[in-house]
Design a protein around this motif. Structure first.
Motif, PDB file in Angstrom:
ATOM      1  N   LYS A  45       0.846  -1.190   0.000  1.00  0.00           N
ATOM      2  CA  LYS A  45       0.000   0.000   0.000  1.00  0.00           C
ATOM      3  C   LYS A  45       0.887   1.248   0.000  1.00  0.00           C
ATOM      4  CE  LYS A  45      -4.052  -1.949   2.263  1.00  0.00           C
ATOM      5  NZ  LYS A  45      -3.757  -3.298   1.927  1.00  0.00           N
ATOM      6  N   SER A  46       0.379   2.319  -0.592  1.00  0.00           N
ATOM      7  CA  SER A  46       1.115   3.579  -0.591  1.00  0.00           C
ATOM      8  C   SER A  46       1.114   4.154   0.823  1.00  0.00           C
ATOM      9  CB  SER A  46       0.457   4.579  -1.549  1.00  0.00           C
ATOM     10  OG  SER A  46      -0.779   5.023  -1.016  1.00  0.00           O
ATOM     11  N   GLN A  49      -2.281   5.453   1.653  1.00  0.00           N
ATOM     12  CA  GLN A  49      -3.226   4.388   2.009  1.00  0.00           C
ATOM     13  C   GLN A  49      -2.972   3.865   3.420  1.00  0.00           C
ATOM     14  OE1 GLN A  49      -2.273   1.982  -1.443  1.00  0.00           O
ATOM     15  NE2 GLN A  49      -4.348   2.259  -2.254  1.00  0.00           N
ATOM     16  N   GLN A  50      -1.700   3.742   3.792  1.00  0.00           N
ATOM     17  CA  GLN A  50      -1.358   3.290   5.134  1.00  0.00           C
ATOM     18  C   GLN A  50      -1.892   4.273   6.176  1.00  0.00           C
ATOM     19  OE1 GLN A  50       2.906   2.598   5.314  1.00  0.00           O
ATOM     20  NE2 GLN A  50       2.873   1.574   3.335  1.00  0.00           N
ATOM     21  N   GLN A  52      -4.320   6.400   5.787  1.00  0.00           N
ATOM     22  CA  GLN A  52      -5.776   6.362   5.767  1.00  0.00           C
ATOM     23  C   GLN A  52      -6.301   5.213   6.635  1.00  0.00           C
ATOM     24  OE1 GLN A  52      -6.364   6.209   1.507  1.00  0.00           O
ATOM     25  NE2 GLN A  52      -6.825   8.404   1.409  1.00  0.00           N
ATOM     26  N   MET A  53      -5.607   4.086   6.616  1.00  0.00           N
ATOM     27  CA  MET A  53      -6.018   2.949   7.450  1.00  0.00           C
ATOM     28  C   MET A  53      -5.971   3.317   8.932  1.00  0.00           C
ATOM     29  SD  MET A  53      -4.071  -0.198   5.492  1.00  0.00           S
ATOM     30  CE  MET A  53      -4.510  -1.423   6.723  1.00  0.00           C
TER      31      MET A  53
END
Length: 78
Positions: A45-46, A49-50, A52-53
């Motif tokens: 994951k970018s 994205q990390q 955002q998690m």
């Protein structure tokens, strides 16, 4: 009302069960934290994205109860 570091860690671990979480209170006020989160689920994951998690794990508390969080994410082997 400030957010406790233990609550931040608990919420992240509930959403990302394999996460290793280190929380530092930057200003001693319960509003400004730094977190390092390591998880195999970040692999592939970018960085966005990390992050955002992790923000999703905090269920909308960023910018409210949790004023500031300097975030470092690290994909783990696994």
């Amino acid at each position: 009302m400030p957010m406790d570091a233990r609550d931040i860690e608990r919420m992240i671990k509930e959403a990302i069960p394999d996460a290793q979480v280190e929380i530092r209170n930057l200003a001693g006020d319960g509003d400004h934290y730094a977190a390092t989160v390591t998880s195999a689920s970040f692999k592939g994951k970018s960085r966005v994205q990390q992050h955002q998690m992790v923000y999703a794990a905090l269920q909308g508390r960023m910018g409210g109860v949790l004023h500031a969080l300097a975030l470092t994410t690290i994909p783990a082997d696994g």
